[in-house]
Design an enzyme around this catalytic site. Structure first.
Site, PDB file in Angstrom:
ATOM      1  CE  LYS A  27      -4.097   2.027   2.101  1.00  0.00           C
ATOM      2  NZ  LYS A  27      -3.756   3.414   1.868  1.00  0.00           N
ATOM      3  NE  ARG A  58     -14.730   3.575   1.994  1.00  0.00           N
ATOM      4  CZ  ARG A  58     -13.504   4.042   1.783  1.00  0.00           C
ATOM      5  NH1 ARG A  58     -12.476   3.244   1.893  1.00  0.00           N
ATOM      6  NH2 ARG A  58     -13.316   5.299   1.466  1.00  0.00           N
TER       7      ARG A  58
HETATM    8  P1  AMP Z   1      -7.322   4.936   2.110  1.00  0.00           P
HETATM    9  O1  AMP Z   1      -6.986   6.216   1.403  1.00  0.00           O
HETATM   10  O2  AMP Z   1      -6.709   4.825   3.464  1.00  0.00           O
HETATM   11  O3  AMP Z   1      -8.814   4.657   2.101  1.00  0.00           O
HETATM   12  O4  AMP Z   1      -6.673   3.733   1.276  1.00  0.00           O
HETATM   13  C1  AMP Z   1      -7.037   3.433  -0.044  1.00  0.00           C
HETATM   14  C2  AMP Z   1      -6.076   4.080  -1.012  1.00  0.00           C
HETATM   15  O5  AMP Z   1      -4.814   3.441  -0.971  1.00  0.00           O
HETATM   16  C3  AMP Z   1      -6.479   3.963  -2.451  1.00  0.00           C
HETATM   17  O6  AMP Z   1      -7.439   4.916  -2.806  1.00  0.00           O
HETATM   18  C4  AMP Z   1      -5.156   4.174  -3.169  1.00  0.00           C
HETATM   19  O7  AMP Z   1      -4.963   5.562  -3.378  1.00  0.00           O
HETATM   20  C5  AMP Z   1      -4.109   3.737  -2.171  1.00  0.00           C
HETATM   21  N1  AMP Z   1      -3.321   2.559  -2.584  1.00  0.00           N
HETATM   22  C6  AMP Z   1      -2.006   2.414  -2.390  1.00  0.00           C
HETATM   23  N2  AMP Z   1      -1.571   1.231  -2.841  1.00  0.00           N
HETATM   24  C7  AMP Z   1      -2.643   0.576  -3.354  1.00  0.00           C
HETATM   25  C8  AMP Z   1      -2.832  -0.700  -3.954  1.00  0.00           C
HETATM   26  N3  AMP Z   1      -1.833  -1.558  -4.121  1.00  0.00           N
HETATM   27  N4  AMP Z   1      -4.104  -1.024  -4.329  1.00  0.00           N
HETATM   28  C9  AMP Z   1      -5.130  -0.171  -4.149  1.00  0.00           C
HETATM   29  N5  AMP Z   1      -4.998   1.044  -3.589  1.00  0.00           N
HETATM   30  C10 AMP Z   1      -3.772   1.429  -3.181  1.00  0.00           C
END
Ligand code: AMP
Length: 592
Positions: free
Chosen positions: A250, A416
């Protein structure tokens, strides 16, 4: 259709709070409209004139708007300005002023078409005489307005319509009007998720009912609403939900949906579907290697230290989203884009293929090295130790954690769901989570901070009422550089009076339109009589406040005010914090 019909409908919507009643009012309006009018109504009702991704912004400055109201009504600038301070709502002000207009000349009745086309003209005016065109066009509309029409035109022009109608309510109304029942909203929603242009959807369904929708599919140049991840607290829970998984790094950067045309054109869209091609010329250039095929990729872009290859914290990337310094930022911190999905290739949508298939295609087109590269991931089959080890390894490399994905899942645009799960560092270490708050006002600084702001007034968002409610005054955590630039950064958002969507018991020295989101960390959440967030929710006469708030350095330019932490989340955080403290006390008591 006469515009008065639309204005009356908006006035009714303002009085209603029940969603079903609102849907009914909108449905009836749609049933009277031609398909091209349905398109215009759909945009206007959300306070827009085009889909967000087209970047056509209305937002006439306050000064220009007041000038136009004065011209159209014949009321002097001074009186307009004084009344505005008293009324505090540009719509009500325009309504009042238009009512004062001498009725010497005949007016032409406004049509929906004319209002809409004039709004487009206002938004599109550029060049040296653009201010003049904007004022004249707006004043022209007001001159022919009934007072109630003026109310809504003025609010739309200023980007402050706020009828309390969300896009899903609008889809409900469209389903009732053209598909016979609200139950069938999902048909519209599915299209809206892959083609988020409410006007286009409205027109298609008004024209040809369900058949019209069949023509709408994933399209190059139109951003797909991104798939999002659910969160869990532990690796165990991940295994329970998705035993056979792709565990992906991530990255802590900016979400980027990449559209590439075979002829070399490239467009980059943010998580909020804004066109962000301009701040990323280096990414665009690196994508030249992919030219020759049409494709849509889903990715995360991070800034790296060119000397060490280390991935840098998110705020380094966010420098690019500010108006200055793209060039410097680009040189200092070049971008690397990690691609994790492919959604479209050479005329075909891939979103309904299982991830496993999409990954196979992705691996054919995206290399494992270079500035545009495939995400690092591992296939894990129900093995907890393996997952935990991969997680720790990722965190050590500067990742925020992992995103776990079900290899058999399709790409659920705009959802989501549990096919993507995020496992983040902070949840595991129980560190207090930062929140994303909206800047709504500021207080002038003294002493060392004379000439800039001493503190900012921060608010959480309440989506139920569409209001911003204050939770703290924040003065720490800024670098000297940030601090000195605050007045310049916030200048475009200054309003003469408090925006009607901001609820505050505190008088700020300067008020802002709620636009900018900052990440804030605090020590704890306490009851507070002076803040409006969570007011009366825990104790009568008290709201909630964040104690010792500090700016983390992250300008959340990727988030809009409506993506900020919500009032409910703050209330939940307060409650869960209370529980934790109680548990600690219990443990202490038992030990004693
Ligand atoms: P959050 O912003 O905490 O809801 O986490 C989701 C976000 O993580 C997504 O919208 C992407 O911008 C980011 N992200 C980073 N790495 C990945 C990945 N391998 N797959 C999907 N999302 C990712």
């Amino acid at each position: 259709m006469k515009f008065i019909r639309v204005a009356e409908c908006y006035s009714k919507l303002e009085e209603l709070s029940g969603r079903l009643e609102m849907i009914d009012v909108l449905k009836r309006l749609f049933l009277e409209a031609r398909p091209d009018e349905a398109e215009k109504i759909a945009y206007l009702t959300l306070g827009k004139i085009a889909p967000d991704y087209e970047g056509l912004e209305l937002g006439l400055g306050e000064k220009l708007a007041l000038r136009a109201i004065s011209i159209a009504s014949g009321v002097s600038d001074q009186i307009i300005s004084k009344e505005y301070k008293k009324i505090g709502d540009i719509g009500k002000l325009a309504e009042w002023a238009v009512g004062k207009r001498p009725s010497l000349f005949g007016k032409e009745e406004l049509t929906l078409d004319r209002v809409f086309n004039s709004l487009i003209k206002i938004a599109k005016a550029t060049g040296s005489d653009s201010q003049d065109i904007k004022i004249r066009t707006f004043a022209g509309l007001l001159s022919d307005s009934e007072p109630i029409e003026a109310r809504y035109i003025a609010r739309i022009v200023m980007g402050r319509l706020r009828l309390g109608v969300q896009d899903m309510t609008l889809l409900d109304a469209l389903a009732e009007a053209y598909l016979g029942s609200r139950e069938r909203r999902s048909l519209l929603e599915e299209k809206y998720n892959i083609y988020p242009d409410i006007g286009r959807i409205a027109r298609a369904v008004a024209e040809k009912k369900e058949k019209g929708l069949e023509e709408i599919d994933v399209t190059l140049g139109v951003p797909i609403r991104p798939m999002l991840a659910q969160r869990v607290k532990s690796a165990d829970e991940v295994i329970e939900r998705i035993p056979k998984m792709y565990a992906e790094h991530k990255y802590d950067g900016e979400r980027m949906q990449i559209h590439i045309w075979r002829d070399g054109r490239v467009k980059l869209f943010s998580r909020r579907l804004e066109d962000i091609t301009a701040p990323y010329p280096d990414v665009r250039d690196a994508l030249k290697a992919f030219v020759g095929r049409d494709m849509i990729l889903d990715a995360e872009t991070v800034a790296v230290n060119p000397d060490t290859g280390e991935i840098l914290p998110f705020q380094e990337l966010m420098h690019r989203r500010r108006k200055y310094g793209v060039e410097e930022a680009m040189e200092q911190y070049p971008a690397v884009t990690y691609v994790f999905d492919v959604l479209y290739l050479d005329g075909k949508s891939l979103i309904n293929l299982p991830l496993r298939e999409r990954r196979r295609i992705l691996e054919e087109i995206v290399p494992k090295e270079g500035n545009i590269r495939e995400v690092i991931y591992k296939e894990i089959d129900g093995n907890l130790q393996e997952l935990e080890a991969f997680f720790e390894e990722a965190v050590e490399k500067g990742m925020e954690g992992l995103v776990i994905k079900d290899p058999n899942s399709r790409y659920q645009a705009g959802t989501r769901g549990w096919n993507w799960i995020k496992l983040k560092r902070s949840y595991i270490s129980k560190m207090i989570e930062p929140v994303d708050l909206v800047v709504v006002g500021a207080f002038m600084g003294r002493g060392k901070r004379a000439g800039t702001y001493g503190a900012l007034l921060m608010a959480a968002y309440d989506p139920k009422e569409d209001k911003y409610k204050t939770v703290c005054k924040m003065g720490s955590g800024f670098t000297d550089e940030d601090l000195s630039r605050l007045p310049e950064i916030f200048k475009p958002y200054i309003t003469e009076v408090r925006d009607p969507s901001v609820e505050s018991k505190i008088e700020a020295d300067v008020w802002f339109q709620p636009k900018i989101v900052l990440e804030v960390i605090g020590d704890e959440i306490t009851l507070s009589p002076v803040h409006t967030c969570g007011f009366n929710s825990i104790r009568k006469g008290s709201g909630l406040a964040i104690r010792f708030p500090r700016f983390t350095g992250r300008w959340r330019d990727d988030k809009g005010p409506e993506d900020a932490t919500t009032e409910d989340e703050i209330i939940q955080m307060y409650k869960s914090q209370l529980k934790e403290i109680k548990e600690e006390e219990k443990i202490k008591e038992e030990a004693a």
